[in-house]
Structures are given as C-alpha cells and as structure tokens.
Scaffold this motif. Structure first.
Motif, short mmCIF file in Angstrom:
data_model
loop_
_atom_site.label_atom_id
_atom_site.label_comp_id
_atom_site.label_asym_id
_atom_site.label_seq_id
_atom_site.Cartn_x
_atom_site.Cartn_y
_atom_site.Cartn_z
N ALA A 248 44.39 47.57 50.61
CA ALA A 248 44.59 46.75 49.41
C ALA A 248 43.61 47.12 48.31
N ASN A 249 42.47 47.66 48.68
CA ASN A 249 41.48 48.07 47.70
C ASN A 249 41.59 49.54 47.32
N ALA A 272 40.76 51.98 43.21
CA ALA A 272 40.24 50.76 43.82
C ALA A 272 39.79 49.77 42.75
N PHE A 273 39.13 50.29 41.72
CA PHE A 273 38.66 49.43 40.62
C PHE A 273 39.83 48.78 39.90
N MET A 274 40.88 49.57 39.63
CA MET A 274 42.06 49.05 38.96
C MET A 274 42.77 48.01 39.83
N ALA A 275 42.81 48.27 41.15
CA ALA A 275 43.47 47.32 42.06
C ALA A 275 42.72 45.98 42.07
N ARG A 276 41.39 46.06 42.05
CA ARG A 276 40.62 44.82 42.05
C ARG A 276 40.80 44.05 40.75
N ARG A 277 40.86 44.76 39.62
CA ARG A 277 41.05 44.08 38.33
C ARG A 277 42.42 43.40 38.27
N GLN A 278 43.42 44.08 38.78
CA GLN A 278 44.77 43.50 38.75
C GLN A 278 44.88 42.30 39.70
N GLY A 279 44.00 42.28 40.73
CA GLY A 279 44.05 41.20 41.68
C GLY A 279 43.34 39.93 41.22
#
Length: 280
Positions: A248-249, A272-279
């Motif tokens: 997920a990250n 990973a950074f983009m996934a965390r921001r979108q989450g």
C-alpha cells in the motif's frame, strides 16, 4: 543423449528443444537473455543431466580468443635460457593450454561453457570461428595441430550487451530465454524454496511482477533476485499481511534484494510519497 531438464532446473519446452537441437546439429548453442535468468546454470544442468564433465571459460573485457587456445610464455623461456635451464630445449614446457585445448583433448565428450561472450572485444567471436567450426587449431610454436577427440557440447551465453557478428551467429543455434511467466516462476521458486506457503508466494510474486512492470524502472529484477528476496522474506518470517501493508505504501519490504540502483529506489520512494499523500 537428450536433455529434459533436472530436478534442480526448470526448463521450458522451447529451451529443452533448443538444447537438443544444438546437440543434434553439433553446433554451439548461443543463449541470450536478461542477467539472472539461468543461462550459466543451464550449462551446468545440461552437464549434470547428461552425465558429462564441464569446462567453464568465463569471459572478461580483457579476454582474447588466443587465451582459449593456448598462451606461449616467451619471457619465462628467455629467463630460463639465461640461467642455463635444460627445460628451454622443449618449447612445450612454455605452452599454457587454454580452455578450448582442454576441451579438445578430453578423453570423453564434455560440455564447454563460454560464459558472457559479449563482455569481450567485438572481434573475439570472429577470432574463434574456425576453431569452433572445424574443432581444431594449429600451435605455431610446436608445429602441432590440436583436434577435438570428441566434439564437445558448446554452450555460449550472452547478456546482449553488444551485437555479435553475423558470421558468428550463422554458426550457432540461437535461443533467447524469456523472463518466465508466473506459473513457470512458481515452479522455479518451489525448486529453490520447497514447501513455501502458497499464499505468501502468490502475494510476493504479484508484487514482484508489479515492480518489474513499473514504468521508468532502470533495471528490472531478475529470477535470481526474486529467489534472494523470497529467501529473505522466509528468513524474516514475513507473512502475506506484511507484504500487503507494505504494498500500500509502494516501497517493497527488503527492497534492496530487488532494486539495485539509486534511481530505481528513488522512483519507488516517490511513488510511496505520492501514495501516502493520496491516502490522507
């Protein structure tokens, strides 16, 4: 004399056909493919399956074709002559036999592996054309001709780093080892990690193929690297839930086994950074 694969090496049908065709034609088998797809191991397993001894010639960027035949140590002979050594009277004392000579003089049929032929100078393959075709060469210092007592099974590997000459390619039977499909890769994993839990294997391979197919990846992880990665997952007693959380990250667990340069690590760090921001 047919190769059907071994318990330690999962060979696809087209690969076994290529090996057997090269043996039947008595031509070198040129095997290309990504690094880590089992090209070198293929030669070892062919020798194992057919009950033959193997001679391995690992090519480097400085390797010359002559070294595979023989090397004449003129410096040592000159030194010995100055010291009055009687060995100088026999020039054969200063001839060092190369891998091809060893293969040609073998008292039985053997497998000769010429590994990573594309590392050498572009003229290297051309310089071996006659020797591999006629299975003989001349030793100028002694005046003798060395002929193969039994024609060896020659397997030549290439990582496709440079194009090989057409004249060389014409004399070979060619096979490209494609990266294995998931079902074949599962069989390969089970050979190396017997008893691995199927759920962990399924989740890990799904994540692995996603990494390989990621746009912008500089170096795709290979078969040998996924085997190393799975070995680490098993050593760390990871379970599928751990991998799913990491997935997920976007940055895989123990990614150092799969990503081998900073550009690819930075790529997944950005994802990973983009996934965390979108989450959020």
């Amino acid at each position: 004399m047919r190769f059907e694969g071994t318990d330690a090496y999962v060979a696809t049908e087209d690969l076994t056909m290529a090996v057997n065709a090269a043996v039947a034609l008595e031509r070198p088998l040129l095997v290309k493919g990504e690094p880590g797809t089992g090209k070198t191991e293929l030669a070892r397993q062919v020798a194992e399956a057919l009950g033959l001894r193997m001679i391995e010639w690992s090519i480097k960027s400085t390797t010359k074709a002559q070294q595979g035949l023989y090397e004449y140590d003129a410096v040592s002979r000159l030194r010995d002559s100055q010291l009055g050594d009687e060995r100088v009277n026999d020039v054969s004392n200063y001839i060092r036999k190369g891998k091809l000579w060893q293969a040609f003089e073998a008292g039985e049929k053997i497998v000769l592996l010429i590994d990573e032929v594309d590392k050498a100078d572009i003229e290297f393959p051309n310089d071996l054309l006659q020797e591999l075709d006629r299975m003989e060469f001349h030793v100028y210092e002694t005046g003798e001709t060395v002929q193969a007592r039994h024609r060896p099974i020659v397997i030549i590997t290439s990582n496709n780093e440079k194009e090989l000459p057409d004249a060389f390619l014409r004399r070979c039977f060619f096979h490209y080892i494609r990266f294995p499909e998931p079902e074949v890769l599962k069989k390969i994993v089970e050979v190396h990690h017997p008893g691995i839990k199927q759920e962990l294997l399924s989740v890990a391979l799904t994540q692995f193929y996603e990494i390989r197919e990621q746009p912008g990846l500089k170096k795709k992880p290979s078969t040998s690297e996924v085997l190393d990665w799975l070995k680490l997952l098993l050593a760390e007693d990871m379970d599928p839930a751990d991998l799913r959380r990491e997935g997920a990250n976007a940055l895989p667990k123990l990614h150092g086994a799969l990503l081998k340069n900073e550009q690819d690590v930075h790529l997944f760090e950005r994802l990973a950074f983009m996934a965390r921001r979108q989450g959020r």
